[in-house]
Motif scaffolding. Structure first.
Motif, PDB file in Angstrom:
ATOM      1  N   ASP A 338     114.599   1.181  43.576  1.00 25.10           N
ATOM      2  CA  ASP A 338     113.956   0.067  42.573  1.00 25.10           C
ATOM      3  C   ASP A 338     113.158   0.902  41.586  1.00 25.10           C
ATOM      4  O   ASP A 338     112.730   0.201  40.541  1.00 25.10           O
ATOM      5  N   ALA A 339     112.973   1.975  41.727  1.00 26.08           N
ATOM      6  CA  ALA A 339     112.076   2.765  40.768  1.00 26.08           C
ATOM      7  C   ALA A 339     112.343   2.716  39.171  1.00 26.08           C
ATOM      8  O   ALA A 339     111.530   2.395  38.560  1.00 26.08           O
ATOM      9  N   HIS A 340     113.832   2.828  39.140  1.00 20.80           N
ATOM     10  CA  HIS A 340     114.316   2.701  37.712  1.00 20.80           C
ATOM     11  C   HIS A 340     113.806   1.145  37.169  1.00 20.80           C
ATOM     12  O   HIS A 340     113.213   1.372  35.928  1.00 20.80           O
ATOM     13  N   LEU A 341     113.999   0.160  37.693  1.00 20.36           N
ATOM     14  CA  LEU A 341     113.551  -1.308  37.387  1.00 20.36           C
ATOM     15  C   LEU A 341     112.286  -1.161  37.153  1.00 20.36           C
ATOM     16  O   LEU A 341     111.595  -1.588  36.226  1.00 20.36           O
ATOM     17  N   LEU A 342     111.129  -0.634  38.022  1.00 22.55           N
ATOM     18  CA  LEU A 342     109.982  -0.802  37.930  1.00 22.55           C
ATOM     19  C   LEU A 342     109.400   0.189  36.800  1.00 22.55           C
ATOM     20  O   LEU A 342     108.621  -0.262  36.112  1.00 22.55           O
ATOM     21  N   ARG A 343     110.078   1.300  36.407  1.00 25.23           N
ATOM     22  CA  ARG A 343     109.644   1.984  35.395  1.00 25.23           C
ATOM     23  C   ARG A 343     109.786   1.177  34.192  1.00 25.23           C
ATOM     24  O   ARG A 343     108.669   1.362  33.240  1.00 25.23           O
ATOM     25  N   HIS A 344     110.663   0.370  34.043  1.00 29.57           N
ATOM     26  CA  HIS A 344     110.622  -0.310  32.785  1.00 29.57           C
ATOM     27  C   HIS A 344     110.155  -1.781  32.631  1.00 29.57           C
ATOM     28  O   HIS A 344     109.845  -2.181  31.660  1.00 29.57           O
ATOM     29  N   TYR A 345     110.252  -2.372  33.746  1.00 29.95           N
ATOM     30  CA  TYR A 345     109.904  -3.951  33.928  1.00 29.95           C
ATOM     31  C   TYR A 345     108.869  -4.161  34.736  1.00 29.95           C
ATOM     32  O   TYR A 345     108.287  -5.413  34.892  1.00 29.95           O
ATOM     33  N   SER A 346     108.066  -3.310  35.550  1.00 33.01           N
ATOM     34  CA  SER A 346     106.986  -3.827  36.569  1.00 33.01           C
ATOM     35  C   SER A 346     105.893  -4.449  35.357  1.00 33.01           C
ATOM     36  O   SER A 346     105.479  -3.952  34.280  1.00 33.01           O
ATOM     37  N   LEU A 347     105.261  -5.400  36.514  1.00 35.79           N
ATOM     38  CA  LEU A 347     104.048  -6.069  35.652  1.00 35.79           C
ATOM     39  C   LEU A 347     102.857  -5.106  35.527  1.00 35.79           C
ATOM     40  O   LEU A 347     101.982  -5.488  34.560  1.00 35.79           O
ATOM     41  N   SER A 348     102.820  -3.986  36.283  1.00 36.38           N
ATOM     42  CA  SER A 348     101.789  -3.235  35.996  1.00 36.38           C
ATOM     43  C   SER A 348     101.982  -2.215  34.746  1.00 36.38           C
ATOM     44  O   SER A 348     100.804  -1.709  34.195  1.00 36.38           O
ATOM     45  N   ASP A 349     103.244  -2.442  34.115  1.00 34.43           N
ATOM     46  CA  ASP A 349     103.478  -1.721  32.984  1.00 34.43           C
ATOM     47  C   ASP A 349     102.981  -0.324  32.691  1.00 34.43           C
ATOM     48  O   ASP A 349     102.190   0.031  31.691  1.00 34.43           O
ATOM     49  N   ARG A 350     103.413   0.572  33.580  1.00 31.37           N
ATOM     50  CA  ARG A 350     102.863   1.999  33.611  1.00 31.37           C
ATOM     51  C   ARG A 350     103.422   2.674  32.262  1.00 31.37           C
ATOM     52  O   ARG A 350     103.363   3.929  32.064  1.00 31.37           O
ATOM     53  N   ILE A 351     104.561   1.979  31.874  1.00 28.57           N
ATOM     54  CA  ILE A 351     105.158   2.633  30.518  1.00 28.57           C
ATOM     55  C   ILE A 351     104.209   2.633  29.452  1.00 28.57           C
ATOM     56  O   ILE A 351     104.534   3.581  28.532  1.00 28.57           O
ATOM     57  N   ARG A 352     103.186   1.997  29.571  1.00 27.63           N
ATOM     58  CA  ARG A 352     102.213   2.019  28.318  1.00 27.63           C
ATOM     59  C   ARG A 352     101.767   3.346  28.051  1.00 27.63           C
ATOM     60  O   ARG A 352     101.162   3.833  27.261  1.00 27.63           O
ATOM     61  N   TYR A 353     101.640   4.300  29.160  1.00 32.08           N
ATOM     62  CA  TYR A 353     101.067   5.444  29.069  1.00 32.08           C
ATOM     63  C   TYR A 353     101.913   6.506  28.467  1.00 32.08           C
ATOM     64  O   TYR A 353     101.533   7.569  27.818  1.00 32.08           O
TER      65      TYR A 353
END
Length: 426
Positions: A338-353
């Motif tokens: 699931d890590a790939h999905l979460l990297r891009h779409y998690s509600l925590s949005d850590r992609i913002r970093y």
């Protein structure tokens, strides 16, 4: 309806509030400032201790740098200086908690001094965490003593610089910063007796330190109202579960509550929070999620529309950036399927970093350049970005669209904080 100041919050409790926008992304900041110009409400922008500090934080900005950025954008957006308020969030030893307590607190003192010197008028004192030579969580007395120590620094700096005396936020019982890492069923509100004790211990410790005047400017208490979001789900506010906690405010008429992690609550729960006395609503990941959501939709549109653009190159660039530097997501998302999905779409949005990464910036610039001035077909917008159907078949300004979508994410907060004066407190 008059513009709200921090000193007005208690008198307007249950009817009015302030949205606290916690982001350093320039487009998010522009969106908040532009919406404030339209509504006339006070724009509260906050930076956190890890994000911005005297050492640069993870953004590379000091408090003076961040303040200069926000004020420049406010000027460009036509927002009057009197309508802008800067806040510092979780100011304490947290960024240096891997050091012994005294060393971490010395850094925290320098950070607080830097925030106050830069004109941040809202200061959240958070010294609840244990350091390298301590247990993870500290007792109320120790926490309050350290908060008073930091307040003493803030008071001194404000006097020396001839700046307005700061307004303080107390309390530390908050949701996990950036959201929880697991699927959530429920979150218990702060126990009323814990909220009462936090106020009383701080009142006593500040008085003992000769800081009665500083304590008189403590305007809000951070509590857990029972709201949270994880990587995949959201726990909405339930006024009935928080009724006993909210009643504490009747005993403390000059305080309001500050609610963290109110992201993704939606219009009705946000309005109920304000009616319950949560006059400061913090939001961060939801607005950067809206930014990412729109960028990814435009990436899909450009992939379908522009010859030679490629197949979702922006998403590919973000994947490379996150895999090259996994520190900001790996312990939250793991390494499983699931890590790939979460990297891009998690509600925590850590992609913002990762938006400041050079490869990410190049990919965003290429996307915006590719679409700028293009007329997007209505069927393509229906497929990938139906919220922007009104822009079909017109020359596109991609940056204006991004700002508009973030403004849309902020509008429920604005509406919740500007309720009718006849509203009945919950």
């Amino acid at each position: 309806m008059s513009r709200l100041a921090l000193t007005d919050l208690a008198a307007a409790r249950g009817r009015r509030g302030l949205t606290s926008v916690c982001s350093a992304h320039p487009l998010v900041l522009r969106a908040a400032l532009r919406l404030g110009r339209q509504t006339g409400e006070t724009v509260l922008i906050e930076a956190t201790c890890n994000q911005v500090n005297h050492r640069g934080g993870y953004t590379g900005m000091t408090p003076a740098d961040f303040a200069a950025l926000v004020r420049r954008l406010a000027s460009e957006e036509g927002l009057p200086d009197a309508q802008l308020l800067l806040g510092g969030d979780h100011l304490g030893p947290n960024p240096w908690r891997d050091r012994p307590a005294e060393a971490a607190l010395a850094e925290a003192e320098e950070m607080v001094a830097a925030y106050v010197s830069a004109g941040f008028g809202k200061i959240h004192l958070d010294a609840s965490m244990g350091c390298a030579d301590e247990p993870p969580a500290l007792d109320d007395e120790t926490t309050a003593r350290r908060a008073a120590r930091l307040a003493s620094v803030a008071e001194r700096v404000a006097r020396e610089k001839g700046l307005p005396a700061p307004r303080y936020i107390l309390g530390t019982e908050v949701p996990t910063p950036g959201g929880a890492d697991h699927l959530l069923d429920s979150v218990a509100p702060t126990a009323p007796e814990a909220a009462r004790r936090t106020i009383e211990v701080h009142r006593m410790v500040f008085a003992r330190a000769g800081l009665e005047d500083a304590f008189s400017r403590a305007i809000a208490l951070v509590v857990q109202p029972g709201v949270e979001f994880g990587n995949r789900n959201v726990i909405p506010y339930d006024p009935a579960r928080a009724k006993a906690l909210n009643a504490v405010l009747r005993e403390e008429p000059r305080f309001v509550f500050e609610a963290h992690s109110t992201d993704y609550q939606g219009a009705a729960p946000l309005a109920a929070l304000v009616r319950g006395g949560y006059a400061i609503l913090k939001v961060g990941p939801e607005v950067t999620f809206a930014l990412r959501e729109t960028l990814y939709a435009l990436d899909l549109i450009a992939s379908d529309l522009i010859p030679g653009y490629g197949e979702r190159p922006l998403m590919a660039a973000m994947e490379r950036a996150m895999l090259d530097a996994p520190r900001d997501w790996q312990r939250h998302y793991g390494t499983g399927i699931d890590a790939h999905l979460l990297r891009h779409y998690s509600l925590s949005d850590r992609i913002r970093y990762y938006w400041p990464a050079p490869g990410a910036q190049r990919a965003v610039d290429r996307l915006l350049s590719a679409l700028s001035g293009n007329r997007l077909p209505m069927p393509l917008l229906r497929q990938h970005l139906p919220a922007a159907l009104s822009l079909a078949d017109q020359p596109l300004d991609p940056e204006a669209l991004l700002i508009s979508r973030v403004m849309d994410a902020l509008r429920p907060y604005s509406a919740a904080c500007l309720q009718d004066d006849a509203a009945t407190p919950a």
